[in-house]
Scaffold this active site. Structure first.
Site, mmCIF file in Angstrom:
data_model
loop_
_atom_site.group_PDB
_atom_site.id
_atom_site.type_symbol
_atom_site.label_atom_id
_atom_site.label_comp_id
_atom_site.label_asym_id
_atom_site.label_seq_id
_atom_site.Cartn_x
_atom_site.Cartn_y
_atom_site.Cartn_z
ATOM 1 C CE LYS A 139 20.576 13.704 28.746
ATOM 2 N NZ LYS A 139 21.561 14.563 29.456
ATOM 3 C CE LYS A 221 18.372 5.835 37.973
ATOM 4 N NZ LYS A 221 19.739 6.044 37.462
ATOM 5 C CE LYS A 224 19.677 16.306 38.761
ATOM 6 N NZ LYS A 224 20.928 17.110 38.901
#
Length: 370
Positions: A139, A221, A224
């Site tokens: 991140k 995957k 969102k």
């Protein structure tokens, strides 16, 4: 005559069984999980997490679910959107089958013990250990200025879990490392200050549907956070949006409908989705689709998904029309959660020496006078 080594092994087995029973008696099974209010829930979230929680709930497990809004502000966010997302996520969980009378469902920031326990655990964590965590590396890679909250995110995650002396944490196979720090901190605290926390175990909940892939890139995957809205199927998507996204799903140049997760990940992903929403086996679906090419099969999948999510969408809409009910669910959940977490925090304060007893107060005052 029985060899000594055999006798010793039998003794160790008996001792281990006794220890495990004592631990089980002291820390009855409790499952904790959290979900961020950072966007609409897609079908991958539903299959990999929420549907698993509903199963645990229906099995009468002691289940605590948190909408982890403190985690969601570790990266830049829009306050109005976050507030809206919290209510929408609450409605989505209820619409998906979560029953607040059977589980504790609450908003993380409404239970202040999480943040305080995070500080206590942060004082026994090290910067070197946190810097090596894969989630932080991933991140922070694209950030010029890294927020402190992102760095200590895993410590707050550990506090979420340990606040309830949780024994089991449902995770996907790719999330096991995130729980390892929590286990380490529980062991460190117990070793330094006396036994306080159970060592939580991971529960691999990912079924064959637990890793639903992106419709646009089946090597990843479904997410969102993917900027391409056509990469996912959200539970609240309108029927025409679901049909559009599935029609545009990446497959390959073969027209047959066959399952091969490695060589044909795109069509295999659609088969997995179809299997879950219909309850049919993948072999059965492939037989039924022998006369279809992938284009026509996509329409079959889209129709099946639309039919599956409609009752969920209807219930979500019903809950969203009564926001006072949603707020009441979160308030009652926060009260129940606080009762447990505050007891844990009180014990932590005592173990750390933060609770000054009357005799100690007298001693301190006399010393200060001198």
């Amino acid at each position: 005559m029985i060899p000594i080594r055999v006798i010793k092994q039998v003794y160790r087995n008996i001792r281990n069984c006794s220890t495990q029973k004592l631990v089980a008696d002291k820390y009855p099974p409790r499952v904790f999980s959290g979900i961020q209010p950072t966007g609409s829930i897609h079908i991958g979230n539903y299959l990999g997490a929420i549907s698993q929680w509903v199963k645990l709930q229906d099995q009468n497990e002691d289940l605590i679910l948190s909408i982890v809004d403190l985690h969601s502000i570790t990266l830049p966010h829009d306050p109005h959107t976050l507030s809206t997302n919290i209510l929408e996520l609450t409605a989505t969980l209820l619409g998906s089958g979560i029953d607040p009378n059977k589980v504790i469902l609450f908003q993380q920031s409404n239970v202040h013990a999480h943040a305080e326990l995070c500080w206590c655990l942060g004082c026994i964590s090290t910067m070197a250990r946190l810097a090596h965590l894969p989630q932080y590396k991933e991140k922070s890679a694209s950030l010029k200025n890294i927020p402190l909250g992102l760095f200590v995110y895993p410590v707050l995650q550990a506090a979420d879990i340990l606040s309830y002396k949780s024994t089991h944490i449902p995770v996907g196979e790719d999330q096991v490392q995130q729980i390892q720090l929590c286990q380490e901190l529980a062991r460190m605290f117990n070793s330094k200050f006396g036994e306080t926390f159970p060592i939580p175990h991971t529960m691999i909940t990912s079924s064959e549907y637990g890793r639903i892939k992106s419709l646009r890139d089946p090597s990843k995957k479904m997410s969102k956070s993917d900027p391409d809205e056509k990469s996912r199927i959200c539970l609240t998507d309108a029927p025409d949006v679901i049909v559009r996204n599935i029609k545009k799903a990446v497959t390959d140049f073969q027209s047959e409908v066959t399952f091969d997760a490695e060589k044909r990940p795109g069509i295999s992903n659609l088969l997995s989705i179809h299997s879950f929403v219909t309850g049919k086996s993948i072999d059965t679906i492939c037989k039924e689709a022998e006369h279809l090419d992938t284009g026509r099969f996509k329409l079959e999948v889209a129709d099946a998904v639309v039919a599956y999510v409609k009752p969920i969408q209807d219930t979500i809409a019903q809950h969203l029309s009564d926001k006072s009910y949603l707020l009441n669910v979160l308030a009652q959940g926060a009260e129940k959660a606080s009762n447990i977490a505050n007891d844990t925090l009180k014990e932590v304060h005592e173990k750390l020496g933060m609770v000054v007893k009357s005799a100690d107060k007298a001693h301190v005052s006399i010393k200060n006078v001198r």
